[in-house]
Design a protein around this motif. Sequence first.
Motif, short mmCIF file in Angstrom:
data_model
loop_
_atom_site.label_atom_id
_atom_site.label_comp_id
_atom_site.label_asym_id
_atom_site.label_seq_id
_atom_site.Cartn_x
_atom_site.Cartn_y
_atom_site.Cartn_z
N ASN A 1 49.99 35.58 32.67
CA ASN A 1 48.88 34.73 33.08
C ASN A 1 47.70 35.00 32.15
OD1 ASN A 1 46.69 33.49 34.27
ND2 ASN A 1 47.31 34.01 36.36
N GLN A 2 47.43 34.09 31.25
CA GLN A 2 46.39 34.30 30.25
C GLN A 2 44.98 34.27 30.84
OE1 GLN A 2 47.08 35.37 27.20
NE2 GLN A 2 49.21 35.33 27.84
N ASP A 3 44.83 33.88 32.13
CA ASP A 3 43.52 33.89 32.77
C ASP A 3 43.09 35.30 33.17
OD1 ASP A 3 43.34 31.16 32.52
OD2 ASP A 3 44.15 30.76 34.51
N ILE A 4 44.04 36.23 33.21
CA ILE A 4 43.72 37.61 33.56
C ILE A 4 43.30 38.33 32.29
CG2 ILE A 4 44.63 39.78 34.44
CD1 ILE A 4 46.54 38.16 36.17
N LYS A 5 42.08 38.88 32.33
CA LYS A 5 41.58 39.59 31.16
C LYS A 5 41.74 41.08 31.38
CE LYS A 5 38.37 35.97 30.21
NZ LYS A 5 37.52 35.44 29.28
N VAL B 1 53.76 43.32 34.30
CA VAL B 1 54.18 42.08 34.92
C VAL B 1 53.08 41.59 35.85
CG1 VAL B 1 55.93 41.01 36.40
CG2 VAL B 1 56.58 42.81 34.81
N VAL B 2 52.77 40.31 35.76
CA VAL B 2 51.81 39.71 36.65
C VAL B 2 52.61 38.98 37.74
CG1 VAL B 2 49.97 38.03 36.91
CG2 VAL B 2 50.12 39.41 34.84
N GLY C 1 37.53 48.85 30.19
CA GLY C 1 37.46 47.50 30.72
C GLY C 1 38.50 47.25 31.81
N PRO C 2 38.62 45.97 32.22
CA PRO C 2 39.53 45.61 33.30
C PRO C 2 40.95 46.12 33.07
CG PRO C 2 38.17 43.74 32.70
CD PRO C 2 37.91 44.81 31.68
N GLY C 3 41.54 46.64 34.14
CA GLY C 3 42.88 47.21 34.07
C GLY C 3 42.87 48.72 33.90
#
Length: 152
Positions: free
Chosen positions: A5-9, A149-150, A83-85
Motif C-alpha cells: 500500500n503506497q499510501d503508508i509512509k 506485509v500490509v 520516522g513512521p514504523g
Amino acid sequence: MKLQNQDIKIGKTIDELVEGETFSLSETIKNREILLYLGLTNDDNPLYSQYDYIKELGLTKPVVPTALIFGIITSTINKHLPGPGSHVVNVNLNLIEKIFRNDLLSFNFEIIKIDTNKDLVTINIEIMRDEERVADAIVLVQPPLEEFVVSE
C-alpha cells in the motif's frame, strides 16, 4: 514482501540513516497537556497541579510529569527520526532540573550509533531550556523494516 500500500509512509530504514544525523524541535508543555495526562492516568501527584503544595516547596509553577517528556521523545522518533514504523526498545531518561509548565524546551536528537547486526540505532537527546540543559536521554530504536506485509 515489499510494501503493497503506497499510501503508508515509513521512515528511514537502517541503511538510510547516518551517524551524526540530527533533528531538532521546540515544544511548550501547557496546562492542557498536563490535564489530559492527569485525566488519562488518574495520576494525582500534587507536584503537577496543586498550587498550595507547589508554593510550600518554594516553586512558582507546577512540574511537568516525566511521562510527557518521554512522550515527546518517542513521538518525535516515530514521526521524524527515523520516522513512521520505528519501534523504541529502550529509553534512559535523565532529568537534571525540574521542568515546569509553560517552559519552552528545545529537543535535540542525534544518531550516535548504528548497529546493522542488531537492527538498532542509538539516539542521544539533549533537552534545553534557554541555555540550560534540563534533561538528556539515550534511546535505542529499531528503525522501520524495509520489507513487511500490509494486511488489508
